[in-house]
Design a protein around this motif. Sequence first.
Motif, PDB file in Angstrom:
ATOM      1  N   SER A  54      10.414  -3.295  81.610  1.00  0.00           N
ATOM      2  CA  SER A  54      10.384  -2.767  82.975  1.00  0.00           C
ATOM      3  C   SER A  54      11.789  -2.362  83.374  1.00  0.00           C
ATOM      4  CB  SER A  54       9.874  -3.835  83.958  1.00  0.00           C
ATOM      5  OG  SER A  54      10.875  -4.831  84.130  1.00  0.00           O
ATOM      6  N   ILE A  55      11.924  -1.869  84.591  1.00  0.00           N
ATOM      7  CA  ILE A  55      13.258  -1.504  85.098  1.00  0.00           C
ATOM      8  C   ILE A  55      14.198  -2.713  85.093  1.00  0.00           C
ATOM      9  CG2 ILE A  55      12.533   0.485  86.489  1.00  0.00           C
ATOM     10  CD1 ILE A  55      12.546  -1.446  88.950  1.00  0.00           C
ATOM     11  N   ALA A  56      13.636  -3.935  85.181  1.00  0.00           N
ATOM     12  CA  ALA A  56      14.467  -5.141  85.242  1.00  0.00           C
ATOM     13  C   ALA A  56      14.480  -5.904  83.927  1.00  0.00           C
ATOM     14  CB  ALA A  56      13.957  -6.065  86.357  1.00  0.00           C
ATOM     15  N   ASP A  57      13.869  -5.350  82.901  1.00  0.00           N
ATOM     16  CA  ASP A  57      13.753  -6.062  81.624  1.00  0.00           C
ATOM     17  C   ASP A  57      13.780  -5.033  80.499  1.00  0.00           C
ATOM     18  OD1 ASP A  57      13.434  -8.191  79.888  1.00  0.00           O
ATOM     19  OD2 ASP A  57      11.809  -9.097  81.052  1.00  0.00           O
ATOM     20  N   GLN A  58      14.988  -4.581  80.164  1.00  0.00           N
ATOM     21  CA  GLN A  58      15.119  -3.454  79.234  1.00  0.00           C
ATOM     22  C   GLN A  58      15.645  -3.857  77.856  1.00  0.00           C
ATOM     23  OE1 GLN A  58      16.899   0.148  80.891  1.00  0.00           O
ATOM     24  NE2 GLN A  58      16.427  -0.483  82.974  1.00  0.00           N
ATOM     25  N   ALA A  59      15.907  -5.157  77.639  1.00  0.00           N
ATOM     26  CA  ALA A  59      16.528  -5.577  76.373  1.00  0.00           C
ATOM     27  C   ALA A  59      15.696  -5.162  75.158  1.00  0.00           C
ATOM     28  CB  ALA A  59      16.743  -7.088  76.377  1.00  0.00           C
ATOM     29  N   ALA A  60      14.360  -5.238  75.297  1.00  0.00           N
ATOM     30  CA  ALA A  60      13.491  -4.941  74.146  1.00  0.00           C
ATOM     31  C   ALA A  60      13.574  -3.475  73.715  1.00  0.00           C
ATOM     32  CB  ALA A  60      12.046  -5.277  74.512  1.00  0.00           C
TER      33      ALA A  60
ATOM     34  N   ALA B 194      23.857  -4.715  83.078  1.00  0.00           N
ATOM     35  CA  ALA B 194      23.091  -5.866  82.568  1.00  0.00           C
ATOM     36  C   ALA B 194      24.038  -6.906  81.977  1.00  0.00           C
ATOM     37  CB  ALA B 194      22.104  -5.414  81.494  1.00  0.00           C
ATOM     38  N   ALA B 195      23.815  -8.159  82.337  1.00  0.00           N
ATOM     39  CA  ALA B 195      24.629  -9.249  81.786  1.00  0.00           C
ATOM     40  C   ALA B 195      24.104  -9.590  80.390  1.00  0.00           C
ATOM     41  CB  ALA B 195      24.520 -10.464  82.706  1.00  0.00           C
ATOM     42  N   PRO B 196      24.979 -10.153  79.538  1.00  0.00           N
ATOM     43  CA  PRO B 196      24.537 -10.467  78.167  1.00  0.00           C
ATOM     44  C   PRO B 196      23.340 -11.429  78.121  1.00  0.00           C
ATOM     45  CG  PRO B 196      26.915 -10.790  78.420  1.00  0.00           C
ATOM     46  CD  PRO B 196      26.392 -10.471  79.777  1.00  0.00           C
ATOM     47  N   ASP B 197      23.191 -12.251  79.169  1.00  0.00           N
ATOM     48  CA  ASP B 197      22.060 -13.200  79.124  1.00  0.00           C
ATOM     49  C   ASP B 197      20.782 -12.644  79.771  1.00  0.00           C
ATOM     50  OD1 ASP B 197      22.853 -13.239  81.745  1.00  0.00           O
ATOM     51  OD2 ASP B 197      22.865 -15.423  81.938  1.00  0.00           O
ATOM     52  N   TRP B 198      20.738 -11.341  80.044  1.00  0.00           N
ATOM     53  CA  TRP B 198      19.502 -10.752  80.591  1.00  0.00           C
ATOM     54  C   TRP B 198      18.541 -10.441  79.449  1.00  0.00           C
ATOM     55  CZ3 TRP B 198      20.716  -6.697  84.978  1.00  0.00           C
ATOM     56  CH2 TRP B 198      21.346  -7.361  86.037  1.00  0.00           C
ATOM     57  N   THR B 199      18.024 -11.494  78.863  1.00  0.00           N
ATOM     58  CA  THR B 199      17.095 -11.332  77.737  1.00  0.00           C
ATOM     59  C   THR B 199      15.676 -11.152  78.271  1.00  0.00           C
ATOM     60  OG1 THR B 199      17.004 -13.718  77.661  1.00  0.00           O
ATOM     61  CG2 THR B 199      18.489 -12.649  76.103  1.00  0.00           C
ATOM     62  N   GLY B 200      14.761 -10.839  77.375  1.00  0.00           N
ATOM     63  CA  GLY B 200      13.369 -10.622  77.772  1.00  0.00           C
ATOM     64  C   GLY B 200      12.775 -11.866  78.423  1.00  0.00           C
ATOM     65  N   GLN B 201      12.183 -11.678  79.603  1.00  0.00           N
ATOM     66  CA  GLN B 201      11.580 -12.801  80.334  1.00  0.00           C
ATOM     67  C   GLN B 201      10.133 -12.972  79.911  1.00  0.00           C
ATOM     68  OE1 GLN B 201      13.093 -14.723  83.264  1.00  0.00           O
ATOM     69  NE2 GLN B 201      14.579 -14.152  81.700  1.00  0.00           N
ATOM     70  N   THR B 202       9.789 -14.172  79.526  1.00  0.00           N
ATOM     71  CA  THR B 202       8.406 -14.416  79.108  1.00  0.00           C
ATOM     72  C   THR B 202       7.529 -14.677  80.331  1.00  0.00           C
ATOM     73  OG1 THR B 202       9.092 -15.229  76.988  1.00  0.00           O
ATOM     74  CG2 THR B 202       6.942 -15.951  77.767  1.00  0.00           C
TER      75      THR B 202
END
Length: 299
Positions: A170-176, A291-299
């Motif tokens: 999503s707009i807030a979860d782009q790491a993937a 994005a901060a380095p810890d903005w990983t994919g949220q389950t």
Amino acid sequence: MERRRLGRTDMDVSALGFGGSEIGYEGVSQRIATRLLNAALDAGLNVIDTAECYADSETLIGRAVSGRRREFHLFTKVGHAAGWGRADWRPAAILKSIERSLGRLRTEAVDLVQLHSCSEGVLRRGDAIAALETARQRGLTRYIGYSGDGAAARCAVETGRFDTLQISVSIADQAAIDAVLPAARERAIGVIAKRPVANVAWRSRSRPPASAYHRAYWDRLRALDFAFLARPIDEAVATALRFTLSVPGVHTAIVGTSKPERWAENARRLKAGTLPASDFNAIRARWRERAAPDWTGQT
Ligand SMILES: NC(=O)c1ccc[n+]([C@@H]2O[C@H](COP(=O)([O-])OP(=O)(O)OC[C@H]3O[C@@H](n4cnc5c(N)ncnc54)[C@H](OP(=O)(O)O)[C@@H]3O)[C@@H](O)[C@H]2O)c1
């Protein structure tokens, strides 16, 4: 409604699917669930995703639309038959959970069973995947998938044993987008975007409590500060959803809702198609910048 081929499966899935967690967790009544799901099917929906642990979600879905079973692709998950946080990845427990899901969903087989966010360690052990393969051989499910994020999702793709991957995009979860989706595309894995509108976390005026499911997205969206989020909510949601569906390799976005009119409303907004490249690239660029380095994919 646009349909996309779900990777190497034979399913042509509606770009807008239905996420079944909210009807379960929000305790939606059978009357509302029946109205909501039938209205969505009438409007072009053909993907319903649920799970073994979303409270009464499977039962609500089974009662609401099992009479129209041939009109939609039905996905469920395994691993938490006794509730979230009480995971059990033993093969016998997985097979038992699938049988229970079929009873609740009032169907002889589902189209897809997904391992519900198990760890990389469980994936590497291999017996949980083997249990899904057994279920497929027995005709309980046509395809098997993994639902989860980060390194485990990447590992799931690399095993080569899954037909699909359900992952937060999503707009807030782009790491993937850079870390996992290219590998999924190479292997023709079907990709189901979960939490595709970032839970509309920006709706809350004040910061949600630390325990809130959407708190991380609320914080991220504050930092990302996308100008379009100041637009009226339906326009902003439309942009967020069109972003997710513009990501290369995403086939369907399963939005959760407890409102009967919502699916058709969101579907109407999608008629505008994917986002123009300039808008898409601006959302990606802002992410890369902030994005901060810890903005990983949220389950
Ligand atoms: N680990 C996993 O496997 C996992 C984890 C999370 C989610 N999932 C799957 O992904 C699905 C979707 O995730 P999600 O429901 O957490 O997130 P989501 O789809 O990003 O957000 C759902 C929220 O968005 C709101 N919404 C939708 N359209 C809207 C609109 N046009 N205007 C305003 N609000 C709108 C809904 O509120 P209303 O009720 O007001 O419409 C709901 O609160 C789940 O149902 C589940 O199937 C899987």
